[in-house]
Motif scaffolding. Structure first.
Motif, PDB file in Angstrom:
ATOM      1  N   ARG A  72      14.226  17.936  46.625  1.00 44.49           N
ATOM      2  CA  ARG A  72      13.554  18.927  45.788  1.00 44.49           C
ATOM      3  C   ARG A  72      14.430  19.249  44.588  1.00 44.49           C
ATOM      4  O   ARG A  72      15.620  19.471  44.732  1.00 44.49           O
ATOM      5  N   HIS A  91      10.464  24.821  42.966  1.00 46.64           N
ATOM      6  CA  HIS A  91      11.000  23.536  42.526  1.00 46.64           C
ATOM      7  C   HIS A  91       9.989  22.844  41.629  1.00 46.64           C
ATOM      8  O   HIS A  91       8.789  23.126  41.674  1.00 46.64           O
ATOM      9  N   ASP A  93       7.497  20.153  39.908  1.00 46.81           N
ATOM     10  CA  ASP A  93       6.417  19.304  40.406  1.00 46.81           C
ATOM     11  C   ASP A  93       5.852  19.768  41.737  1.00 46.81           C
ATOM     12  O   ASP A  93       5.475  18.956  42.582  1.00 46.81           O
ATOM     13  N   SER A  94       5.821  21.081  41.930  1.00 48.91           N
ATOM     14  CA  SER A  94       5.250  21.628  43.150  1.00 48.91           C
ATOM     15  C   SER A  94       4.562  22.949  42.827  1.00 48.91           C
ATOM     16  O   SER A  94       5.054  23.727  42.024  1.00 48.91           O
ATOM     17  N   GLU A  95       3.468  23.183  43.489  1.00 44.72           N
ATOM     18  CA  GLU A  95       2.770  24.453  43.324  1.00 44.72           C
ATOM     19  C   GLU A  95       3.117  25.420  44.445  1.00 44.72           C
ATOM     20  O   GLU A  95       2.563  26.510  44.520  1.00 44.72           O
ATOM     21  N   SER A  96       4.036  25.031  45.310  1.00 44.73           N
ATOM     22  CA  SER A  96       4.393  25.879  46.448  1.00 44.73           C
ATOM     23  C   SER A  96       5.720  26.601  46.214  1.00 44.73           C
ATOM     24  O   SER A  96       6.510  26.219  45.359  1.00 44.73           O
ATOM     25  N   THR A  98       9.038  27.820  48.441  1.00 41.98           N
ATOM     26  CA  THR A  98       9.748  27.691  49.710  1.00 41.98           C
ATOM     27  C   THR A  98      10.373  29.033  50.041  1.00 41.98           C
ATOM     28  O   THR A  98      11.099  29.604  49.228  1.00 41.98           O
TER      29      THR A  98
END
Length: 108
Positions: A72, A91, A93-96, A98
């Motif tokens: 990530r 991070h 390139d992520s839509e989430s 952590t």
């Protein structure tokens, strides 16, 4: 910095108070805890570290916790939740988001 260091400055004198060799690669995010003398850092080395700044005057900075989030590219971190006991990490390139839950992360 790009070299993975964190510099803490004195606001009045503008002098470096402390230098922390925090990461192996560039530091991408820093956030202060809302009520504790803690700093969270996230880096291109995929690690999220939490630092205790209580010993800042003596230049004794303690690493409270470290968590590797492999594969990530980290770009943001913040203390969240009740009392700031958790850490949210984002991070590229992520839509989430952590979530590192304080009672599940060693040292937190």
């Amino acid at each position: 910095t790009l070299a993975g260091k964190i510099f803490i400055f004195d606001i009045e004198s503008q002098a470096v108070k402390c230098e922390i060799a925090a990461h192996a690669r560039a530091v991408c995010a820093l956030a202060l805890h809302p009520s504790q003398p803690w700093l969270v850092s996230a880096s291109e080395d995929t690690f999220v570290n939490i630092w205790n700044l209580e010993g800042l005057e003596a230049r004794e900075i303690e690493a409270l916790a470290s968590k590797d989030l492999p594969d990530r590219m980290l770009c943001g971190a913040a203390f969240v939740g009740e009392g700031g006991k958790d850490v949210a990490v984002v991070h590229y390139d992520s839509e989430s988001i952590t979530m590192l839950i304080g009672d599940r992360v060693p040292g937190m």
